[in-house]
Each structure stands twice: as structure tokens, then as C-alpha cells.
Design a protein around this motif. Structure first.
Motif, short mmCIF file in Angstrom:
data_model
loop_
_atom_site.label_atom_id
_atom_site.label_comp_id
_atom_site.label_asym_id
_atom_site.label_seq_id
_atom_site.Cartn_x
_atom_site.Cartn_y
_atom_site.Cartn_z
N ARG A 97 43.33 -9.57 -1.84
CA ARG A 97 44.44 -10.28 -2.49
C ARG A 97 44.19 -11.77 -2.38
O ARG A 97 43.24 -12.21 -1.74
CB ARG A 97 45.78 -9.91 -1.86
N GLY A 98 45.03 -12.53 -3.00
CA GLY A 98 44.90 -13.98 -2.94
C GLY A 98 46.26 -14.65 -2.93
O GLY A 98 47.28 -14.03 -3.22
N GLU A 99 46.27 -15.91 -2.58
CA GLU A 99 47.50 -16.70 -2.56
C GLU A 99 47.20 -18.08 -3.14
O GLU A 99 46.09 -18.59 -3.03
CB GLU A 99 48.03 -16.89 -1.13
N TRP A 100 48.22 -18.67 -3.75
CA TRP A 100 48.15 -20.05 -4.20
C TRP A 100 48.89 -20.89 -3.18
O TRP A 100 50.04 -20.63 -2.86
CB TRP A 100 48.81 -20.20 -5.57
N TRP A 101 48.23 -21.91 -2.65
CA TRP A 101 48.84 -22.82 -1.68
C TRP A 101 49.01 -24.18 -2.32
O TRP A 101 48.08 -24.72 -2.91
CB TRP A 101 47.96 -22.98 -0.44
N GLU A 102 50.21 -24.74 -2.21
CA GLU A 102 50.50 -26.07 -2.74
C GLU A 102 50.90 -26.98 -1.59
O GLU A 102 51.69 -26.59 -0.73
CB GLU A 102 51.64 -26.01 -3.75
N THR A 103 50.36 -28.19 -1.59
CA THR A 103 50.73 -29.20 -0.60
C THR A 103 51.03 -30.50 -1.34
O THR A 103 50.65 -30.66 -2.51
CB THR A 103 49.60 -29.45 0.42
N TRP A 104 51.70 -31.42 -0.67
CA TRP A 104 52.06 -32.70 -1.26
C TRP A 104 51.60 -33.82 -0.35
O TRP A 104 51.70 -33.72 0.88
CB TRP A 104 53.57 -32.78 -1.49
N ALA A 105 51.16 -34.91 -0.96
CA ALA A 105 50.58 -36.03 -0.21
C ALA A 105 51.55 -36.64 0.80
O ALA A 105 51.15 -36.99 1.91
CB ALA A 105 50.10 -37.11 -1.18
N ASN A 106 52.81 -36.77 0.45
CA ASN A 106 53.77 -37.44 1.34
C ASN A 106 54.58 -36.47 2.19
O ASN A 106 55.54 -36.89 2.85
CB ASN A 106 54.70 -38.33 0.52
N LEU A 107 54.23 -35.19 2.17
CA LEU A 107 54.91 -34.19 3.01
C LEU A 107 53.85 -33.49 3.86
O LEU A 107 53.52 -32.33 3.64
CB LEU A 107 55.66 -33.18 2.14
N PRO A 108 53.32 -34.18 4.87
CA PRO A 108 52.23 -33.60 5.65
C PRO A 108 52.65 -32.33 6.39
O PRO A 108 53.73 -32.27 6.97
CB PRO A 108 51.88 -34.72 6.64
N GLY A 109 51.80 -31.32 6.29
CA GLY A 109 52.05 -30.07 7.00
C GLY A 109 52.83 -29.04 6.24
O GLY A 109 52.85 -27.87 6.61
N LEU A 110 53.51 -29.42 5.15
CA LEU A 110 54.31 -28.48 4.38
C LEU A 110 53.43 -27.77 3.36
O LEU A 110 52.67 -28.41 2.64
CB LEU A 110 55.45 -29.20 3.65
N VAL A 111 53.54 -26.44 3.31
CA VAL A 111 52.76 -25.64 2.36
C VAL A 111 53.71 -24.69 1.65
O VAL A 111 54.52 -24.02 2.29
CB VAL A 111 51.66 -24.82 3.09
#
Length: 117
Positions: free
Chosen positions: A52-66
């Protein structure tokens, strides 16, 4: 085979506590003004077993949040290992968990929403 209790995490370091405070402040600011989240990065993660697979999204100004698997998926934070949050739980649970980690050095120990972690 009997299931062993999970090994407890070590106490948070001063650096982790500082990062948790910064993350909580950044998340509160981003909720107040969505333009502050910064650039989004997206990665697809393939797991071999089960296939299986997952899509992970992160944001530059929210460190550590996925965010996992888009808006209908769940969220997790690198400073809160083993815990996942629904979008509706970010303000009511994730941010207070980060603030408790920053202020008191306390990691969450039980789910407050009634769902398993």
C-alpha cells in the motif's frame, strides 16, 4: 506469545520542549491566518508489506506536522509519536498536547476522543 506493553518514551529533552512550544504557536497562528502555513510539500510513500502507499503533506512554516492521505486523512506530529489526530482534533487536542509537552514536559498518555491512538 503474549503481547508486551510498549516501551515508554524517554522524557522529552529541553530542545523537544522548545520545539513543541514553537509548533503550538505556529499552528495557532496558521489557524488564525491560513496564509502563514508556507509552501506545501507532498511525498508518496510506498510500503512493501502490506502493499500500500500513503501521501504525506508537510508545510514549511508548520514544522513536524504531517497530513496523511489528504483532507480526509489524519494528522500526526513528529513530537507526539504514536498519536494521530483528525482535522477536528487539531485545535482541541493536538495543540494542547504540544503545549503540555512544552510547558510541563508531559506527553499524552490516553486518547481523549474515545478513539484508540
Amino acid at each position: 506469545m503474549t503481547k508486551r506493553a510498549p516501551k515508554p518514551l524517554p522524557p522529552p529533552t529541553d530542545d523537544e520542549r522548545r520545539q513543541a512550544g514553537e509548533a503550538a504557536r505556529a499552528m495557532r497562528a496558521a489557524i488564525a491566518d491560513p496564509n502563514l502555513v508556507g509552501a506545501k510539500s507532498v511525498a508518496h510513500i510506498d510500503f512493501a508489506r502490506p502493499r500500500r502507499g500513503e501521501w504525506w503533506e508537510t508545510w514549511a512554516n508548520l514544522p513536524g506536522l504531517v497530513r496523511v492521505n489528504g483532507p480526509r486523512g489524519h494528522y500526526w506530529h513528529t513530537l507526539l509519536p504514536g498519536w494521530t489526530y483528525a482535522r477536528s482534533e487539531i485545535r482541541s487536542e493536538m495543540i494542547p498536547d504540544l503545549e503540555a509537552l512544552a510547558e510541563h514536559g508531559v506527553r499524552p498518555t490516553e486518547a481523549t476522543s474515545g478513539r484508540a491512538a
